[in-house]
Structure formats: C-alpha cells, structure tokens
Design a protein around this motif. Structure first.
Motif, PDB file in Angstrom:
ATOM      1  N   ARG A 102     -20.738  24.642  27.947  1.00  0.00           N
ATOM      2  CA  ARG A 102     -21.855  25.796  28.046  1.00  0.00           C
ATOM      3  C   ARG A 102     -22.952  25.790  29.027  1.00  0.00           C
ATOM      4  NH1 ARG A 102     -22.303  24.468  22.004  1.00  0.00           N
ATOM      5  NH2 ARG A 102     -24.343  24.052  22.330  1.00  0.00           N
ATOM      6  N   LEU A 103     -23.174  24.498  29.508  1.00  0.00           N
ATOM      7  CA  LEU A 103     -24.035  24.435  30.736  1.00  0.00           C
ATOM      8  C   LEU A 103     -23.403  24.646  32.054  1.00  0.00           C
ATOM      9  CD1 LEU A 103     -26.041  21.113  29.362  1.00  0.00           C
ATOM     10  CD2 LEU A 103     -26.927  23.848  29.284  1.00  0.00           C
ATOM     11  N   ILE A 104     -22.324  24.800  32.184  1.00  0.00           N
ATOM     12  CA  ILE A 104     -21.689  24.760  33.567  1.00  0.00           C
ATOM     13  C   ILE A 104     -20.794  26.417  33.462  1.00  0.00           C
ATOM     14  CG2 ILE A 104     -21.576  22.450  33.975  1.00  0.00           C
ATOM     15  CD1 ILE A 104     -18.529  22.407  33.357  1.00  0.00           C
ATOM     16  N   PRO A 105     -20.712  26.954  34.818  1.00  0.00           N
ATOM     17  CA  PRO A 105     -20.029  28.147  34.936  1.00  0.00           C
ATOM     18  C   PRO A 105     -18.272  27.843  34.707  1.00  0.00           C
ATOM     19  CG  PRO A 105     -20.748  27.243  36.807  1.00  0.00           C
ATOM     20  CD  PRO A 105     -21.604  26.486  36.157  1.00  0.00           C
ATOM     21  N   SER A 106     -18.106  26.616  35.037  1.00  0.00           N
ATOM     22  CA  SER A 106     -16.610  26.349  34.903  1.00  0.00           C
ATOM     23  C   SER A 106     -16.365  24.712  35.446  1.00  0.00           C
ATOM     24  CB  SER A 106     -15.513  27.212  35.794  1.00  0.00           C
ATOM     25  OG  SER A 106     -15.905  26.993  37.212  1.00  0.00           O
ATOM     26  N   LEU A 107     -15.183  24.167  35.035  1.00  0.00           N
ATOM     27  CA  LEU A 107     -14.919  22.871  35.564  1.00  0.00           C
ATOM     28  C   LEU A 107     -14.961  22.847  37.065  1.00  0.00           C
ATOM     29  CD1 LEU A 107     -12.726  21.196  33.079  1.00  0.00           C
ATOM     30  CD2 LEU A 107     -14.936  21.169  32.990  1.00  0.00           C
ATOM     31  N   GLU A 108     -14.382  23.810  37.737  1.00  0.00           N
ATOM     32  CA  GLU A 108     -14.021  23.617  38.939  1.00  0.00           C
ATOM     33  C   GLU A 108     -15.140  23.843  40.070  1.00  0.00           C
ATOM     34  OE1 GLU A 108     -11.759  27.567  37.690  1.00  0.00           O
ATOM     35  OE2 GLU A 108     -12.511  25.713  36.807  1.00  0.00           O
ATOM     36  N   ARG A 135     -13.913  18.176  42.666  1.00  0.00           N
ATOM     37  CA  ARG A 135     -12.932  17.370  43.006  1.00  0.00           C
ATOM     38  C   ARG A 135     -12.100  16.552  41.613  1.00  0.00           C
ATOM     39  NH1 ARG A 135     -16.073  13.542  47.332  1.00  0.00           N
ATOM     40  NH2 ARG A 135     -16.657  14.953  48.583  1.00  0.00           N
ATOM     41  N   LEU A 136     -12.665  17.232  40.619  1.00  0.00           N
ATOM     42  CA  LEU A 136     -12.120  16.882  39.406  1.00  0.00           C
ATOM     43  C   LEU A 136     -10.759  16.985  39.224  1.00  0.00           C
ATOM     44  CD1 LEU A 136     -13.137  15.876  36.514  1.00  0.00           C
ATOM     45  CD2 LEU A 136     -12.707  18.206  35.547  1.00  0.00           C
ATOM     46  N   GLU A 137      -9.860  15.647  38.649  1.00  0.00           N
ATOM     47  CA  GLU A 137      -8.478  15.470  38.617  1.00  0.00           C
ATOM     48  C   GLU A 137      -8.110  15.162  37.047  1.00  0.00           C
ATOM     49  OE1 GLU A 137      -7.144  12.367  41.123  1.00  0.00           O
ATOM     50  OE2 GLU A 137      -8.160  13.161  43.022  1.00  0.00           O
ATOM     51  N   TRP A 138      -9.236  14.757  36.286  1.00  0.00           N
ATOM     52  CA  TRP A 138      -8.663  14.330  34.916  1.00  0.00           C
ATOM     53  C   TRP A 138      -9.639  14.274  34.019  1.00  0.00           C
ATOM     54  CZ3 TRP A 138      -9.936  10.230  31.716  1.00  0.00           C
ATOM     55  CH2 TRP A 138      -9.075  10.184  30.405  1.00  0.00           C
ATOM     56  N   VAL A 139      -9.719  14.672  32.611  1.00  0.00           N
ATOM     57  CA  VAL A 139     -10.921  14.605  31.661  1.00  0.00           C
ATOM     58  C   VAL A 139     -10.395  13.907  30.521  1.00  0.00           C
ATOM     59  CG1 VAL A 139     -12.341  16.025  30.040  1.00  0.00           C
ATOM     60  CG2 VAL A 139     -11.857  16.851  32.754  1.00  0.00           C
ATOM     61  N   GLY A 151      -9.812  23.045  30.894  1.00  0.00           N
ATOM     62  CA  GLY A 151      -8.681  22.159  31.771  1.00  0.00           C
ATOM     63  C   GLY A 151      -7.524  23.011  32.094  1.00  0.00           C
ATOM     64  N   ALA A 152      -6.758  23.841  31.313  1.00  0.00           N
ATOM     65  CA  ALA A 152      -5.884  24.647  31.770  1.00  0.00           C
ATOM     66  C   ALA A 152      -6.373  25.696  32.858  1.00  0.00           C
ATOM     67  CB  ALA A 152      -5.379  25.471  30.524  1.00  0.00           C
ATOM     68  N   ALA A 153      -7.605  26.185  32.491  1.00  0.00           N
ATOM     69  CA  ALA A 153      -8.117  27.194  33.744  1.00  0.00           C
ATOM     70  C   ALA A 153      -8.287  26.658  34.925  1.00  0.00           C
ATOM     71  CB  ALA A 153      -9.565  27.799  32.971  1.00  0.00           C
ATOM     72  N   ALA A 154      -8.645  25.366  34.990  1.00  0.00           N
ATOM     73  CA  ALA A 154      -8.953  24.628  36.341  1.00  0.00           C
ATOM     74  C   ALA A 154      -7.710  23.728  36.787  1.00  0.00           C
ATOM     75  CB  ALA A 154     -10.195  23.521  36.033  1.00  0.00           C
ATOM     76  N   GLY A 155      -6.592  23.858  35.992  1.00  0.00           N
ATOM     77  CA  GLY A 155      -5.559  22.931  36.635  1.00  0.00           C
ATOM     78  C   GLY A 155      -5.617  21.495  36.157  1.00  0.00           C
ATOM     79  N   VAL A 156      -6.636  21.050  35.214  1.00  0.00           N
ATOM     80  CA  VAL A 156      -6.688  19.775  35.195  1.00  0.00           C
ATOM     81  C   VAL A 156      -6.398  19.318  33.832  1.00  0.00           C
ATOM     82  CG1 VAL A 156      -8.667  17.991  35.115  1.00  0.00           C
ATOM     83  CG2 VAL A 156      -8.775  19.934  36.896  1.00  0.00           C
ATOM     84  N   PRO A 157      -5.504  18.149  33.653  1.00  0.00           N
ATOM     85  CA  PRO A 157      -5.389  17.597  32.448  1.00  0.00           C
ATOM     86  C   PRO A 157      -6.347  16.993  31.697  1.00  0.00           C
ATOM     87  CG  PRO A 157      -4.663  15.941  34.300  1.00  0.00           C
ATOM     88  CD  PRO A 157      -4.961  17.275  34.795  1.00  0.00           C
ATOM     89  N   VAL A 158      -6.498  17.384  30.449  1.00  0.00           N
ATOM     90  CA  VAL A 158      -7.159  16.967  29.477  1.00  0.00           C
ATOM     91  C   VAL A 158      -6.772  15.987  28.337  1.00  0.00           C
ATOM     92  CG1 VAL A 158      -9.134  17.597  27.763  1.00  0.00           C
ATOM     93  CG2 VAL A 158      -8.795  18.776  30.101  1.00  0.00           C
ATOM     94  N   ALA A 159      -7.109  14.940  28.372  1.00  0.00           N
ATOM     95  CA  ALA A 159      -6.581  14.071  27.187  1.00  0.00           C
ATOM     96  C   ALA A 159      -7.606  14.009  26.102  1.00  0.00           C
ATOM     97  CB  ALA A 159      -6.171  12.419  27.942  1.00  0.00           C
ATOM     98  N   LEU A 160      -7.380  14.191  24.795  1.00  0.00           N
ATOM     99  CA  LEU A 160      -7.860  14.144  23.610  1.00  0.00           C
ATOM    100  C   LEU A 160      -7.647  12.915  22.945  1.00  0.00           C
ATOM    101  CD1 LEU A 160      -7.035  17.765  22.110  1.00  0.00           C
ATOM    102  CD2 LEU A 160      -8.908  17.403  23.719  1.00  0.00           C
ATOM    103  N   LEU A 161      -8.790  11.870  23.265  1.00  0.00           N
ATOM    104  CA  LEU A 161      -8.518  10.659  22.432  1.00  0.00           C
ATOM    105  C   LEU A 161      -8.990  10.501  21.027  1.00  0.00           C
ATOM    106  CD1 LEU A 161      -8.854  10.045  25.798  1.00  0.00           C
ATOM    107  CD2 LEU A 161      -9.044   7.693  25.127  1.00  0.00           C
TER     108      LEU A 161
END
Length: 289
Positions: free
Chosen positions: A82-88, A93-97, A142-152
C-alpha cells in the motif's frame, strides 16, 4: 545481487544471515535497539515502522534484486504494497520476491494430508488475511511487474533459542493432549535455505516449507525431555486447559501438510523431522541460541 528483508525477525534474520555470506543484505526492524543483533548476523539494518518509507529504505529498495516480505498483513492485506506505487517503480532491479506465509491458509482438514493444490479455506482471521488478501496481492503485483513471487507457506517455526528444550529449561513446557491432533514444524535454518533455493531458481507460486513428520505436540515435548534427561511434564487435557483464544484456535486446525513440491525441484531439508532436528539441537548444544 542485493536482498532486502522486510521484517528481519526470527525467520528474516536467519534468511539474512545465510544470504549475507553471498551478497549484501538489508533488513528492516521497527526498533533501533535491534540494529546490533542484525549487524552481527551480517545484515545492514534499516528502521521501518510499516507506515512510512524513509529515504534510506527507498535507496535500499532501488538496489534490491531479491525481496523477502516477513511482516504480517493486516485486515487490508499487505501494508508494504500500500505504500508503493508499484514494484517496478519502487524496485526497478527486482528479479524475485519471497513472501513468508503460513500453512494456516489451508484451514482444517480433520487430520488428512494436503498439498499446494488444496483450495485455501482458512479458519482464523490471521490466516484469512494472508490467504485471501496478502498472498493474492503479492501474486498480482508480481505478475504486473513480470517478477516471480514465491509463497513460502510455513508450519510451526522453531530453532536455536526457540524450542521445547528452552521451555523445559525455564519451566513453561506443557503437554497439551487433544485426541488425533497433529502439527507440522519447520527449523528456521531450513526456512533460510528454502528461501535462497527458490530465489536461485527464480521460482514462483506456492510452496509448503515444512517437515516430513506431522506429530502430536506432546510427543515432541516428551522427546525433548528424554534427550535432556528431565521428567516429562504431565498430560494436560486440551478440553480443560487454560488457553488464550488464539492458542485455542491454533488447535482448531488439524492437517498433515506435504512438502513434495519443493523437494521435487531438488531441495533437501537438513532437518526433515523433529527427531533429527531435536537430536542436533541437543547434541551440538545450540538449543539455547
């Protein structure tokens, strides 16, 4: 590679300590009093109150290639998003979450086995927030930014400094007995290893990060007492035990959670069951932390 860990607590600090052997790691905490402990773990500490992103944190995020979110959500889902406009925008430089979630998202299955294909049917508000809001919010971001998101999806977390030996030593260990009740567990070191494994493989989606041996909690306490050579605490019937509403709700979910998906990718647990894990904690003398 640069990692930022939002919420460098018990699990986050373990992840950061392992990752810092390979590359720079930032970790946030609400309290400046915890800076020294993070620094000893090889983590560069940053203060984050969950409400405002400081210039220092914004600068770290701009360098971040791997993000780990370990801060619990609220009723509206994930507070950081909620605090950021978007991941990108915040992390170009984000590649993974990696998002640290809970097997509580599966709800109650009357002791049956479940895996990642099970539809989340959480019972508690905390799990419902993670299942229906925060997990989905991260997948969408993650989908919007094209970055894989792993839910652990983590089970009951323990390790050095947080385990039945500590409870037996300080006199707080209890053997609550509820018929046919079992729980999964996970060593904090395996959380760290699984996080870096999924990051290295740029894997996204849900993964159960849990041991192979769901067991009654009273059995684990009895085994710890046997290893310590101290008396086993008496049984306490769940029905008559004095428990907080949160503690009682924890026993409202009964399931056996499988971890085949991450193992099929090649991940090997150092502590696949509580027997191996408790033996190591006691033999190596690291149970105190």
């Amino acid at each position: 590679m640069t990692m930022t860990i939002l919420g460098a607590g018990f699990s986050g600090k373990a992840i950061g300590a392992l990752a810092s052997e390979r590359f720079p790691v930032y970790g946030t905490t609400r309290s400046g009093a915890k800076f020294a402990a993070l620094e000893r773990a090889g983590i560069r500490p940053l203060q984050f109150d969950g409400e405002t992103i400081s210039d220092e944190l914004a600068a770290a995020l701009s360098e971040t290639t791997a993000l780990v979110q370990s801060i619990s959500p609220d009723a509206q889902g994930d507070g950081f998003l909620r605090l950021i406009p978007s991941l990108e925008t915040a992390m170009p430089r984000l590649e993974w979450v990696g998002y640290l979630s809970t097997i509580g998202v599966y709800g109650d299955h009357k002791g049956a086995w479940v895996d990642e294909t099970a539809e989340p049917t959480p019972l508690s508000n905390r799990s419902r927030e993670r299942a229906l809001l925060a997990e989905n919010q991260w997948l969408e971001a993650g989908a919007a930014a094209g970055v894989p998101v792993a839910l652990l999806r983590l089970s009951g977390i323990y390790g050095p400094g947080r385990n039945p030996f500590v409870n037996l030593d300080n006199g707080t260990a209890r053997r609550l007995v509820k018929k046919d009740q079992v729980f999964n567990r996970i060593r904090v070191e395996d959380i760290a290893r699984a996080t870096l494994f999924l990051m290295d493989h740029r894997e996204g989606g849900a993964f159960n990060v849990t041991d192979h041996m769901p067991s009654p909690s009273q059995d684990v306490v009895a085994y710890a007492a046997e290893l310590m050579g101290v008396p086993t605490p008496p049984d306490i019937a769940f029905e008559t035990a004095e428990l907080s509403p949160m503690q009682r709700s924890f026993y409202g979910e009964n399931k056996r959670v499988g971890n085949a998906r991450i193992r099929e990718l090649g991940f090997e647990f150092l502590y696949p069951d509580y027997l191996v894990s408790m033996q190591q904690l006691w033999k190596d003398g690291v149970w105190r932390g």
